[in-house]
Structures are given as C-alpha cells and as structure tokens.
Design an enzyme around this catalytic site. Structure first.
Site, PDB file in Angstrom:
ATOM      1  CE  LYS A  81      39.782  37.575  33.953  1.00  0.00           C
ATOM      2  NZ  LYS A  81      39.513  38.225  35.527  1.00  0.00           N
ATOM      3  CD  GLU A 114      42.642  39.882  43.319  1.00  0.00           C
ATOM      4  OE1 GLU A 114      43.030  38.731  43.679  1.00  0.00           O
ATOM      5  OE2 GLU A 114      42.160  40.193  42.497  1.00  0.00           O
TER       6      GLU A 114
END
Ligand code: PSU
Ligand code: MN
Length: 307
Positions: A165, A31
């Site tokens: 995360k 990405e």
C-alpha cells in the site's frame, strides 16, 4: 521444509482442510486480520466467503487461519467464519504475540506474519492476502517496520498480494525485502503494484507470467536449499483500480488524521485503512475486495501447479 506442528500445539483443522490434507489436495491459506481489522462488517464477511468460494472454484481448498479461544484454527467452518467477522474483541496477532494468544486462550486474528507461521506448521505452502505490511513512511523516526517483512525472509510460504500500500514507503519496503533475500515477483507486469493502484511508479525486481513458472521458480529455490518465503505481487484488475495520483491525495489526508490522533504501533495500519475507507466513501473497500479475490484466484492456481 518447515517443522510440522507438535501434537501438543492446540490446533484444529476445518472439515474440508482435514479432508484435503488426507488426500494431498492443494490448499491456500488466508489471513484473518484483514477480516477483523482490515474491513468493516458485513463487507468483511462477504469478502471472506467469496474469497473461499473462488479458491474452491479453482480446484483448491481454502484455509482461513485464526486463533479462537486459544486454539489455532487452520480453516474455519462457516459458523466460526461468521462469528469471527462479527467479533470486535479479537487481538491482532503477529509473530510476537500469536503464542501469547494461544497460551492465554484468547481470540486473535493473524497478520501475514502469523498466518505464514501457522501455514508452515500445517504444511501449507501458498497464502493469499490483500496487502502486506511494510516499512512505514518516516520509519527513520518511528522505526515502524512490519514483522511481515522479517517473516517473509525466514518462513517458506508463497504470499500472493496486490503489492504494498502507498500508505507505506514502497521503495524502502522493497529494499528491506531484498536485504532479507525475499524474491519479489510481479505477475504478468514489470511494474510493482501499489495495492489500490496498478502502478507504484517502481519497476518490479522480477516478473513471471504463469502459475507454472512461479511453481518452478519455488522448486528451484528449494533445490538450492534456499529457505524463506517469496512475494508474488498481483496488480488489481484495471476495472477496480484507483489511480495512483488520486490515491495519493486520500493517503495524505489519512496520514494527517493519524498524526493528529497520535496513532502508533499496530493500530497504525487499521487506522489508515479505516480513514481511507471514509475519505473515499467506501470506494477503497470495493477495490480492496476485488484485489483480494484476484489474489485468491492466482494463489489457487499456484497451489494447483505445485501439487
Ligand atoms: N493491509 C491491508 N489490510 C490488512 C492488513 C494490511 O490492506 O488487514 C493487515 C495484514 O494482516 C498485515 C498487517 O499483515 O495488517 C500488517 O500490520 P503491521 O503493519 O502492524 O505489521
Ligand atoms: Mn507496525
């Protein structure tokens, strides 16, 4: 499996990806939001280059994906990769706006969701990143849930990440993935990792310990006609991790900063990453680079095993 791109779609392959497609060689998608919105220059360029080099070392070909001046790029030649790492004006594009960036001839960096869409168009089945977007803390108020989760439910690409995360609500993120039918497989551990930390405190739904087993699992899903992606969570190497208890303190401060500054929408993730970078004096970035490199290696191994 996935619809190939129409000849009318402005799409361009890098030289090495075009060659790899011609000889049916394994390709790993990467990405670009992580480059433009996830890390500061020049660390972002170093990361992008080293991740590509690792994929080549493992016998696969890297395809960094981005929209540049309205053209969907599958693989970036070195000059374009450098220009993208230096640009400050790129849009952050996800499912909602990747077509907008192309139609309006903009430059856009692709999130996990948009990179999956582009990879599927190009016939690429494996994708390496750092962390996926997920359900944000207090999502019950903000409704902030990343389009990455929806995309994993529908687009048949294997995404290798380092878990979610801890700036997110990890239990809720795992719940949504389960609802969407996305297998969450932790590599070589039964504990789901939390990006900078190896341990989120949660058990992983599934566990596998070889690229061949992951390739075989995917093949079996296809035999059943199950569409959609799969998430491989690869814990950050021990030497580079920041332990959970320590991270929790930094994350708390970053979330307070975001609250104070009234940050919402797609600005939230980049803001928190930048805030944590400053709070940790750059240490979070070193961890981030180490885990992306680790994911690139595993993704390449999976792509080779699937070829
Ligand atoms: N996590 C990171 N770095 C990043 C991102 C996530 O550590 O750069 C990016 C990825 O591109 C991911 C996106 O797909 O943020 C998620 O954004 P949102 O929550 O707005 O969907
Ligand atoms: Mn969001």
């Amino acid at each position: 499996m996935t619809k190939p791109a129409s000849p009318f779609l402005p799409m361009e392959y890098s030289d090495e990806v075009a060659a790899a497609k011609a000889r049916n060689a394994p390709i790993v998608a990467l990405e670009s939001t992580i480059i433009t919105h996830g890390m500061p220059y020049p660390g972002n360029l170093d990361m992008a280059r080293s991740v590509e080099a690792i994929i080549r070392q493992e016998g696969a070909v890297p395809a960094t994906i981005a929209v540049i001046d309205g053209v969907l790029h599958i693989g970036l030649n070195p000059d374009k990769l450098e220009a993208l790492a230096k640009t400050t004006g790129a849009m952050k594009v996800s499912r909602a706006d990747i077509a907008f960036a192309i139609a309006e001839r903009r430059t856009g960096a692709t999130t996990v969701a948009a990179t999956m869409i582009a990879a599927a168009c190009a016939g690429i089945r494996v994708f390496a990143t750092g962390g996926i977007g997920g359900v944000h803390r207090k999502a019950e108020e903000s409704f902030d849930i990343s389009a990455d989760l929806e995309e994993l439910g529908r687009t048949g690409v294997i995404v290798v990440c380092a878990g979610a995360k801890a700036i997110l609500d990890i239990p809720k993120t795992l719940e949504v993935l389960e609802t969407r039918g996305v297998p969450v497989v932790t590599y070589d551990s039964d504990i789901f990792p939390a990006f900078w930390s190896r341990d989120s405190g949660l058990k992983s739904p599934l566990m596998l310990n070889s690229p061949a087993a992951i390739a075989n699992f995917q093949k079996t899903r296809e035999l059943l006609g199950i569409e959609g992606g799969m998430l491989i969570a690869n814990p950050v190497p021990e030497a580079s991790e920041i332990p959970r208890e320590e991270m929790e303190i930094y994350i708390g401060r970053a979330l307070d900063n975001a609250d104070r500054d009234g940050i919402t929408g797609k600005a939230v993730t980049p803001y928190l990453l930048d805030s944590i970078y400053h709070i940790t004096d750059g240490r979070s970035l070193e961890t981030n680079i180490a885990l992306v490199e680790n994911n690139a290696r595993l993704a390449a191994e999976i792509a080779v095993a699937m070829a």
